[in-house]
Structures are given as structure tokens and as C-alpha cells.
Design an enzyme around this catalytic site. Structure first.
Site, PDB file in Angstrom:
ATOM      1  N   THR A 103       2.336 -36.945 -67.567  1.00 15.37           N
ATOM      2  CA  THR A 103       2.521 -37.659 -66.325  1.00 15.37           C
ATOM      3  C   THR A 103       2.578 -39.125 -66.853  1.00 15.37           C
ATOM      4  O   THR A 103       1.902 -39.153 -67.753  1.00 15.37           O
ATOM      5  CB  THR A 103       0.897 -37.373 -65.406  1.00 15.37           C
ATOM      6  OG1 THR A 103       0.005 -38.062 -66.404  1.00 15.37           O
ATOM      7  CG2 THR A 103       0.930 -36.008 -65.011  1.00 15.37           C
ATOM      8  N   HIS A 104       3.209 -39.905 -66.026  1.00 15.31           N
ATOM      9  CA  HIS A 104       3.597 -41.195 -66.576  1.00 15.31           C
ATOM     10  C   HIS A 104       4.390 -41.441 -67.716  1.00 15.31           C
ATOM     11  O   HIS A 104       4.471 -42.109 -68.537  1.00 15.31           O
ATOM     12  CB  HIS A 104       2.408 -42.150 -66.610  1.00 15.31           C
ATOM     13  CG  HIS A 104       1.742 -42.198 -65.667  1.00 15.31           C
ATOM     14  ND1 HIS A 104       1.569 -42.905 -64.402  1.00 15.31           N
ATOM     15  CD2 HIS A 104       0.535 -41.194 -65.193  1.00 15.31           C
ATOM     16  CE1 HIS A 104       0.542 -42.476 -63.568  1.00 15.31           C
ATOM     17  NE2 HIS A 104       0.003 -41.470 -63.877  1.00 15.31           N
TER      18      HIS A 104
ATOM     19  N   SER B  26      30.115 -39.201 -82.785  1.00 15.41           N
ATOM     20  CA  SER B  26      30.461 -40.658 -82.557  1.00 15.41           C
ATOM     21  C   SER B  26      31.541 -40.983 -83.318  1.00 15.41           C
ATOM     22  O   SER B  26      31.720 -40.525 -84.446  1.00 15.41           O
ATOM     23  CB  SER B  26      29.185 -41.518 -82.764  1.00 15.41           C
ATOM     24  OG  SER B  26      29.663 -42.886 -83.258  1.00 15.41           O
TER      25      SER B  26
ATOM     26  N   LYS C 256      25.727 -38.954 -85.821  1.00 18.45           N
ATOM     27  CA  LYS C 256      25.551 -38.738 -84.227  1.00 18.45           C
ATOM     28  C   LYS C 256      25.479 -37.225 -83.687  1.00 18.45           C
ATOM     29  O   LYS C 256      26.839 -36.881 -84.267  1.00 18.45           O
ATOM     30  CB  LYS C 256      26.172 -39.848 -83.567  1.00 18.45           C
ATOM     31  CG  LYS C 256      25.476 -41.103 -83.605  1.00 18.45           C
ATOM     32  CD  LYS C 256      23.966 -41.351 -83.233  1.00 18.45           C
ATOM     33  CE  LYS C 256      23.860 -41.222 -81.623  1.00 18.45           C
ATOM     34  NZ  LYS C 256      24.337 -42.374 -80.936  1.00 18.45           N
TER      35      LYS C 256
ATOM     36  N   ASN D 202      25.465 -36.158 -79.896  1.00 20.39           N
ATOM     37  CA  ASN D 202      25.072 -36.863 -78.700  1.00 20.39           C
ATOM     38  C   ASN D 202      24.962 -35.510 -77.436  1.00 20.39           C
ATOM     39  O   ASN D 202      25.936 -34.698 -77.502  1.00 20.39           O
ATOM     40  CB  ASN D 202      26.029 -37.915 -78.257  1.00 20.39           C
ATOM     41  CG  ASN D 202      26.222 -39.028 -78.991  1.00 20.39           C
ATOM     42  OD1 ASN D 202      24.990 -39.382 -79.535  1.00 20.39           O
ATOM     43  ND2 ASN D 202      27.025 -39.675 -79.461  1.00 20.39           N
TER      44      ASN D 202
ATOM     45  N   GLU E 288      24.056 -35.969 -70.141  1.00 21.95           N
ATOM     46  CA  GLU E 288      24.486 -37.241 -69.890  1.00 21.95           C
ATOM     47  C   GLU E 288      25.381 -37.182 -68.497  1.00 21.95           C
ATOM     48  O   GLU E 288      25.264 -37.968 -67.744  1.00 21.95           O
ATOM     49  CB  GLU E 288      25.092 -38.086 -70.790  1.00 21.95           C
ATOM     50  CG  GLU E 288      23.840 -38.337 -71.939  1.00 21.95           C
ATOM     51  CD  GLU E 288      24.365 -38.986 -73.321  1.00 21.95           C
ATOM     52  OE1 GLU E 288      24.434 -40.167 -73.247  1.00 21.95           O
ATOM     53  OE2 GLU E 288      24.917 -38.353 -74.125  1.00 21.95           O
TER      54      GLU E 288
ATOM     55  N   LYS F 140      36.867 -35.089 -45.981  1.00 23.08           N
ATOM     56  CA  LYS F 140      36.943 -33.937 -47.216  1.00 23.08           C
ATOM     57  C   LYS F 140      36.984 -34.528 -48.417  1.00 23.08           C
ATOM     58  O   LYS F 140      36.398 -33.522 -49.384  1.00 23.08           O
ATOM     59  CB  LYS F 140      38.328 -33.255 -46.665  1.00 23.08           C
ATOM     60  CG  LYS F 140      38.313 -32.501 -45.528  1.00 23.08           C
ATOM     61  CD  LYS F 140      39.539 -32.162 -44.795  1.00 23.08           C
ATOM     62  CE  LYS F 140      40.355 -33.090 -44.254  1.00 23.08           C
ATOM     63  NZ  LYS F 140      39.482 -33.559 -43.041  1.00 23.08           N
TER      64      LYS F 140
HETATM   65  N1  ARG Z   1      44.435 -34.844 -41.163  1.00 24.75           N
HETATM   66  C1  ARG Z   1      43.383 -34.859 -40.063  1.00 24.75           C
HETATM   67  C2  ARG Z   1      42.086 -34.943 -40.804  1.00 24.75           C
HETATM   68  O1  ARG Z   1      41.860 -34.693 -41.922  1.00 24.75           O
HETATM   69  C3  ARG Z   1      43.525 -33.917 -39.240  1.00 24.75           C
HETATM   70  C4  ARG Z   1      43.461 -34.294 -37.743  1.00 24.75           C
HETATM   71  C5  ARG Z   1      44.369 -35.250 -37.315  1.00 24.75           C
HETATM   72  N2  ARG Z   1      44.148 -35.455 -35.704  1.00 24.75           N
HETATM   73  C6  ARG Z   1      44.667 -36.503 -35.288  1.00 24.75           C
HETATM   74  N3  ARG Z   1      44.192 -36.754 -33.993  1.00 24.75           N
HETATM   75  N4  ARG Z   1      45.548 -37.293 -35.963  1.00 24.75           N
HETATM   76  O2  ARG Z   1      41.296 -35.519 -39.975  1.00 24.75           O
END
Ligand code: ARG
Length: 463
Positions: A157-158, A279, A285, A287, A292, A327
């Protein structure tokens, strides 16, 4: 030319060349082609069943989509930035291949419900894959814990020596963290498993669609209940980024420990050569680059969560193009986390554990002091007094450069009449860990019981 775009009707001037690139998301969302095609199949079938499209059109669309999927898989259908995103790349190519039927596919649909559907489907698959990776790492940890149910190390601990623990117990702590991580992914998956399809741009559609049919075909539990919410909700992205972040934080903590343990100052473990680098200037070394990197990548994953929270926080209903950024962040988090889970699962079986050094470290730093206090309590002394007696004993030992278990009768008597050699001589790190023999305790017996239970559970989950 904007005129050539699927949406080009109301435009008179071509799109700016750089804007075309800046606007495109195909480099990121192209990965969702399977999900986009699956969504289109379900949508087309439903349109057919509802009499919105003719059977002949539906047949052509389905055949065309099958051909497209094959072509994309074989690399025979490269995507183009001119077609902006995966939805329009696929729709435009489909129409090129099958003609008018392809132009009818977008009836009662918008890219807004399409992208929300595709992303949920894609992430659902990624969650299932990450669950397998989590289980694989848990299995590696449990196997190692089983080998080290009796291996004694200092518990900290610590970052100061606290009490002896078993190495197996320490490893099983991470198995528990990963159990909660898996639970978070499962919870998020259950919540996001509703189908946006049919919400169209934002308000629904004038056609007599059957949203239950598409939801069912795509393996969703139900259609999303509100079209505005369905196209603008990115909670699932946030939840999954949070789940990825917390899981990465766990791996990062483990990384930090592994890095410390491998240092010349600790020498508790050694990582296999295949998982380390050298290294370019210091020949001696070796590593621990993998832990990391895992620790380092955690920053990026957390960054994705923060980025998306900031993006979503200012968005009015319903769809806004900002959402296109989701995305990149969430796909990257999954990619990186998957790599982190994998590298640890692959590396652990080759980890060498220096039991002798661990034991020596566990025996130093007066790690048995609490047990001496407990012995005094068993002799009827209140814990606070016992604590004080042992505190003075430790101080005495430091002054005389000795250990608690080496204190003789004279030393004991000098500190407190109630302190006896019978108490001090029995102190050992083995006794310390063995005595903590209850659920959740560090005793070797407990570790073995936990390992057996985990092995059974993991085998059942993998079956
Ligand atoms: N490529 C767009 C996205 O990933 C798809 C939806 C686009 N919709 C629009 N009204 N321009 O969000």
C-alpha cells in the site's frame, strides 16, 4: 461534380475538391460494409413483404447485394472518396450493376437511420470479439495464478511493503477487474441492441413499413421507440468507449506493475525476449516495451471517450454531421484495446517469476507486524494497545538491525511484559498468508479454490 452525387439534384456547382475529401468518411466506415449490406438486405426484404417494392425488384437487389459482398471481399470493388461513405459507395455500385431496382432500395430509408444501424451492428460484433479476448486473457491469468498459489510476494500500500500476499492472489485481482469489464461490455451491448432502421431521416416515413421485421432479421431485440432519438443517439458509442477506457486502465495498472517488477530494483519477474526490445546505445538494456505501450495506448483510448463526450454534448436533435467522427474514435478504441488484451495474453505464459527474490522482499520491511499485533490481541490485549507494542518493537528492531521474528525474551520483555518469544518466533510470511484463509483472502488454499472456480466458469463461457 455535385450533379453526379446521389444527392446532387438541387446543386448547380461542383463540390470543392478538398471538401470532397474532408467530407468523406469512407476510409473509416468502409469497414462496416458487411453490416451495411445486411441492413440493406433486411430493408429490401421488408419493403417487398409490405408491398412497397415488387418481388422482382427485391430479388434483383438481394442478388446484387450478394455479388457486391463477394466483390468487396475479393478486393474487386475498391471504394471511392467521390462516393463519400460506405452507404453511398454500396448503393451507387449496386445501381450500376442492377439498374433501376438499385435506385428503389433507398425508399423509406435515410443514411441517418442507416448509419446508426450499421454502427450498432458493427460494434455488436466487436463487443463479441472483445469478450473472447477478455476471456483469453483471464484464462492466461488464472493459469499463472494456479502455478503461483503458494508463491509469496510483498503486498503493497502506498507502494510501501504492507503484508505478504500470494502472487496467485495478486493475479486473480486482475481476473476480477476483467470480469467487471466484460460485464460493462455486456450491459452496453444489451442496451444498444435496438434497431434504428425505419426512423429514416428523423421523423419516420410515410410508407407502411414493418420495423419489427427488420429489427428481427438483424438480430435486434426491438425497434428503437423514438425516431428522433434513434438517429441522434450515440450513447452506445460513449458507453463502449467508457468500457474500453476502464478496461484499458486496468491493463495500464497491470503494465505499470509489470514494468516495476522487471526493473533491476525489483527483479520479481522477467519478460520473454520475444516481447521486449533492446536499446540502440546501451547494450545491456532489455526494455518492457509491450506493457509500456499498453500503458501508453490507454491515453489514446481515454482520449477517444473524452472527444466523443465533447462532440455529443453540444448537439441539438437530431442528426448532425459531427456524429461522423464517432466511428474513428470508437473503432480505434476497439482496435487498440484488442491489441492490448492480446499482447498480455500472449506474453504472460512466458513470464519468468523469481520466487526467491519475491520471498525475500516479502520477508523484509516488517511485513509480519500486523500478525504480531493479532497475536497480542488473541492474548486479550486491545488492538490499539497491541498496535502500539508492535510499533515500538519495529522501532527497536530498526535500531538493533534485526527482524521481529528474531527478537529474544529479553528484547520482548524490554518492550512489554505481555510480548513473548512464543509470539515473535512464530512469525513467518508463510504463516501470514496461510492464516488469511477466508473468501477473498490471500491464502494459497483460497487461490486454488478461486482458480478452480474460474477455470470451470471460463471453460463453460468458451463452450
Ligand atoms: N457518413 C455519415 C456518418 O457517418 C452518414 C450519415 C450521413 N447523413 C447525412 N445526413 N449527411 O455520419
Amino acid at each position: 461534380m455535385s450533379k453526379d452525387k446521389l444527392w446532387g439534384g438541387r446543386f448547380n456547382a461542383p463540390i470543392n475538391e478538398f471538401v470532397e475529401q474532408f467530407n468523406a468518411s469512407i476510409d473509416v466506415d468502409g469497414r462496416m460494409y458487411r453490416e451495411d449490406i445486411a441492413g440493406s438486405r433486411a430493408h429490401a426484404r421488408m419493403l417487398g413483404q409490405q408491398g412497397i417494392l415488387s418481388d422482382a425488384d427485391v430479388k434483383q437487389i438481394l442478388a446484387g447485394l450478394n455479388d457486391m459482398e463477394k466483390a468487396i471481399e475479393e478486393g474487386a470493388l475498391p471504394f471511392t472518396v467521390a462516393l463519400e461513405d460506405v452507404h453511398m459507395n454500396i448503393e451507387a455500385r449496386l445501381t450500376e450493376n442492377i439498374g433501376d431496382a438499385g435506385k428503389r432500395l433507398h425508399t423509406a430509408r435515410s443514411r441517418n437511420d442507416q448509419v446508426a444501424t450499421d454502427t450498432r451492428l458493427f460494434l455488436r460484433r466487436r463487443v463479441d470479439e472483445i469478450q473472447i479476448r477478455i476471456r483469453t486473457l483471464q484464462t492466461a491469468l488464472v493459469n499463472l495464478a494456479q502455478c503461483h498459489a503458494d508463491t509469496i510476494m510483498p503486498g503493497f500500500t502506498h507502494l510501501q511493503t504492507a503484508q505478504p500476499v500470494t502472487f496467485g492472489h495478486h493475479l486473480l485481482a486482475y481476473v476480477e477487474m476483467l470480469r467487471r469489464d466484460a460485464g460493462r461490455f455486456a450491459d452496453a451491448r444489451a442496451r444498444m441492441n435496438q434497431c434504428p432502421l425505419g426512423s429514416a431521416a428523423l421523423a419516420g416515413t410515410t410508407f407502411p413499413i414493418d420495423r419489427h421485421a427488420t429489427a428481427r432479421e438483424l438480430g435486434f431485440d426491438a425497434p428503437c421507440a423514438n425516431s428522433l432519438d434513434a438517429v441522434s443517439d450515440r450513447d452506445f458509442v460513449l458507453e463502449l468507449l467508457a468500457a474500453c477506457s476502464i478496461c484499458a486502465v486496468h491493463l495500464s495498472r497491470f503494465s505499470e506493475e509489470v514494468i516495476l517488477w522487471m526493473s533491476a530494483q525489483f527483479r520479481f519477474i522477467d519478460l520473454p525476449d520475444a516481447f521486449c526490445t533492446g536499446s540502440s546505445i546501451m547494450p545491456q538494456k532489455k526494455n518492457p516495451d509491450m506493457p509500456e505501450l499498453v500503458r501508453g495506448k490507454t491515453g489514446g483510448i481515454i482520449g477517444g471517450l473524452v472527444a466523443m463526450l465533447c462532440t455529443v454534448k453540444a448537439l441539438p436533435l437530431a442528426y448532425n454531421k459531427d456524429m461522423q467522427e464517432d466511428k474513428g474514435a470508437v473503432f480505434d478504441a476497439f482496435d487498440q484495446l484488442e491489441g492490448c488484451l492480446r499482447v498480455f495474453a500472449d506474453m504472460l505464459p512466458g513470464m519468468k517469476v523469481n520466487k526467491v527474490i519475491m520471498h525475500k522482499a516479502a520477508s523484509s520491511g516488517f511485513s509480519t507486524a500486523t500478525d504480531l499485533a493479532d497475536a497480542l490481541v488473541r492474548a486479550g490485549i486491545p488492538f490499539r494497545e497491541a498496535h502500539d507494542i508492535v510499533g515500538r518493537s519495529v522501532s527497536w528492531c530498526i535500531e538493533h538491525d534485526t527482524e521481529l521474528h528474531q527478537m529474544d525474551a529479553a528484547a520482548c520483555a524490554a518492550i512489554d511484559a505481555r510480548l513473548t518469544v512464543a509470539m515473535t518466533s512464530q512469525l513467518s510470511v508463510e504463516a501470514c498468508v496461510a492464516a488469511r484463509n477466508h473468501i477473498g483472502g490471500t491464502a494459497p488454499d483460497q487461490v486454488r479454490t478461486q482458480c478452480a472456480a474460474w477455470t470451470q466458469k471460463l471453460e463453460a463461457d468458451n463452450a
